[in-house]
Write a protein that holds these residues in place. Sequence first.
Motif, mmCIF file in Angstrom:
data_model
loop_
_atom_site.group_PDB
_atom_site.id
_atom_site.type_symbol
_atom_site.label_atom_id
_atom_site.label_comp_id
_atom_site.label_asym_id
_atom_site.label_seq_id
_atom_site.Cartn_x
_atom_site.Cartn_y
_atom_site.Cartn_z
ATOM 1 N N PRO A 256 11.848 42.335 35.251
ATOM 2 C CA PRO A 256 12.548 42.065 36.517
ATOM 3 C C PRO A 256 11.558 42.003 37.682
ATOM 4 O O PRO A 256 10.593 42.774 37.740
ATOM 5 C CB PRO A 256 13.486 43.264 36.659
ATOM 6 C CG PRO A 256 13.580 43.879 35.302
ATOM 7 C CD PRO A 256 12.275 43.592 34.633
ATOM 8 N N TYR A 257 11.804 41.084 38.579
ATOM 9 C CA TYR A 257 11.032 41.038 39.810
ATOM 10 C C TYR A 257 11.592 42.065 40.791
ATOM 11 O O TYR A 257 12.600 42.735 40.514
ATOM 12 C CB TYR A 257 11.065 39.627 40.392
ATOM 13 C CG TYR A 257 10.188 38.648 39.619
ATOM 14 C CD1 TYR A 257 8.857 38.452 39.978
ATOM 15 C CD2 TYR A 257 10.694 37.943 38.524
ATOM 16 C CE1 TYR A 257 8.046 37.566 39.271
ATOM 17 C CE2 TYR A 257 9.892 37.056 37.811
ATOM 18 C CZ TYR A 257 8.557 36.877 38.201
ATOM 19 O OH TYR A 257 7.771 36.013 37.491
ATOM 20 N N LEU A 258 10.928 42.212 41.927
ATOM 21 C CA LEU A 258 11.302 43.235 42.887
ATOM 22 C C LEU A 258 12.556 42.853 43.657
ATOM 23 O O LEU A 258 12.781 41.669 43.966
ATOM 24 C CB LEU A 258 10.145 43.479 43.861
ATOM 25 C CG LEU A 258 8.899 44.102 43.228
ATOM 26 C CD1 LEU A 258 7.714 44.032 44.181
ATOM 27 C CD2 LEU A 258 9.174 45.556 42.819
ATOM 28 N N ALA A 259 13.363 43.865 43.975
ATOM 29 C CA ALA A 259 14.614 43.672 44.710
ATOM 30 C C ALA A 259 14.744 44.784 45.738
ATOM 31 O O ALA A 259 14.085 45.840 45.615
ATOM 32 C CB ALA A 259 15.799 43.697 43.750
ATOM 33 N N PRO A 260 15.545 44.579 46.773
ATOM 34 C CA PRO A 260 15.765 45.645 47.752
ATOM 35 C C PRO A 260 16.174 46.949 47.074
ATOM 36 O O PRO A 260 17.000 46.961 46.152
ATOM 37 C CB PRO A 260 16.875 45.080 48.638
ATOM 38 C CG PRO A 260 16.679 43.596 48.562
ATOM 39 C CD PRO A 260 16.263 43.339 47.142
ATOM 40 N N GLY A 261 15.567 48.039 47.518
ATOM 41 C CA GLY A 261 15.814 49.347 46.934
ATOM 42 C C GLY A 261 14.740 49.792 45.965
ATOM 43 O O GLY A 261 14.624 50.997 45.665
ATOM 44 N N ASP A 262 13.947 48.858 45.443
ATOM 45 C CA ASP A 262 12.861 49.223 44.538
ATOM 46 C C ASP A 262 11.760 49.975 45.294
ATOM 47 O O ASP A 262 11.528 49.738 46.484
ATOM 48 C CB ASP A 262 12.259 47.976 43.879
ATOM 49 C CG ASP A 262 13.147 47.394 42.793
ATOM 50 O OD1 ASP A 262 14.032 48.112 42.295
ATOM 51 O OD2 ASP A 262 12.964 46.212 42.452
ATOM 52 N N VAL A 263 11.083 50.853 44.566
ATOM 53 C CA VAL A 263 9.981 51.625 45.127
ATOM 54 C C VAL A 263 8.716 51.318 44.324
ATOM 55 O O VAL A 263 8.714 51.415 43.093
ATOM 56 C CB VAL A 263 10.272 53.138 45.083
ATOM 57 C CG1 VAL A 263 9.053 53.935 45.558
ATOM 58 C CG2 VAL A 263 11.491 53.467 45.937
ATOM 59 N N VAL A 264 7.666 50.928 45.025
ATOM 60 C CA VAL A 264 6.386 50.612 44.396
ATOM 61 C C VAL A 264 5.352 51.622 44.879
ATOM 62 O O VAL A 264 5.239 51.903 46.082
ATOM 63 C CB VAL A 264 5.927 49.179 44.749
ATOM 64 C CG1 VAL A 264 4.529 48.914 44.191
ATOM 65 C CG2 VAL A 264 6.922 48.160 44.197
ATOM 66 N N GLU A 265 4.587 52.178 43.949
ATOM 67 C CA GLU A 265 3.484 53.085 44.260
ATOM 68 C C GLU A 265 2.194 52.477 43.729
ATOM 69 O O GLU A 265 2.177 51.916 42.624
ATOM 70 C CB GLU A 265 3.737 54.456 43.649
ATOM 71 C CG GLU A 265 4.963 55.147 44.232
ATOM 72 C CD GLU A 265 5.347 56.390 43.456
ATOM 73 O OE1 GLU A 265 4.933 57.485 43.867
ATOM 74 O OE2 GLU A 265 6.064 56.241 42.442
ATOM 75 N N VAL A 266 1.135 52.593 44.519
ATOM 76 C CA VAL A 266 -0.128 51.916 44.233
ATOM 77 C C VAL A 266 -1.262 52.910 44.458
ATOM 78 O O VAL A 266 -1.235 53.673 45.438
ATOM 79 C CB VAL A 266 -0.314 50.702 45.177
ATOM 80 C CG1 VAL A 266 -1.624 49.994 44.894
ATOM 81 C CG2 VAL A 266 0.854 49.736 45.064
ATOM 82 N N GLU A 267 -2.257 52.904 43.566
ATOM 83 C CA GLU A 267 -3.437 53.736 43.824
ATOM 84 C C GLU A 267 -4.682 53.085 43.241
ATOM 85 O O GLU A 267 -4.619 52.312 42.284
ATOM 86 C CB GLU A 267 -3.266 55.150 43.279
ATOM 87 C CG GLU A 267 -3.304 55.281 41.785
ATOM 88 C CD GLU A 267 -3.209 56.728 41.304
ATOM 89 O OE1 GLU A 267 -2.811 57.606 42.106
ATOM 90 O OE2 GLU A 267 -3.524 56.972 40.119
#
Length: 281
Positions: A256-267
């Motif tokens: 699935p691609y990103l949608a409103p409400g999704d949370v992405v964390e990056v490091e």
Amino acid sequence: MRLARIGPVGAERPAVQAADGSWRDLSGVVDDLDGTTIGPGPLEEVAAALAAGDLPQVEAGRFGPPLGRIGKIVCIGLNYRDHAAETGATVPTEPVLFMKAPDTVVGPDDEVLVPRGSTRTDWEVELAVVIGTEAAYLSSPQDAAAHIAGYAISHDVSEREFQLERGGQWDKGKNCATFNPFGPWVVTADDVPDVQDLGLRLWVNGELKQDGNTANMVFPVLEVVHYLSQFMTLYPGDVINTGTPAGVALGVPGTPYLAPGDVVEVEVDGLGRQRQTFGKA
């Protein structure tokens, strides 16, 4: 050193991290962190002020983008072999270039907006290079090191339909509002022992999606800076997004691609961590 800008949107204050982990206000030393203050001379003044031990403490609330004014953002596409393979692309023989507008930049934990009409908003963790001194027609990749002020995290958010299916250049899918979370800080180049051995990771709603290493770049950092300098002048405060490893939604059918409400964390190892909640444009 770790350099950041802390405070509400539009009212961020430049800061430097002390040895005890606290953040110290640099407002009395520099007006802001940008192309005029990221070079060797101003950074020496910042280091001296930090060493003196009398900078006031600033509470670490919201981190804004660690540069207040960015001249240009130059991006390198398909710069990891595993990412090229997952998208069915041939590994390039020269760096693939595209541009992102500086007004796409937001803080590392700010909301990111899914564009109107988007069906394929995707994620891309990237190492960002911050230029510290002007670079043009460099003679060799080794010469590039002297022109790098430091490194940071960029999240090169992309809309794949806009990028790949709407004709023209990739820029359509790369320049939507909020599509470049940046930071939380810039780590000066002298504090990054080996830029070609940094782990990059990204999670969507807690699920690990990308887990790569800069060792797998097709074109290493110094080669990228040298190459770019043959086609454009790089100025202090310019940023280079150096590409993403495998694990993007585009490369894994059925993801699935990103949608409103999704949370992405990056490091990225040694460069901090980001966290964005996605909303509607």
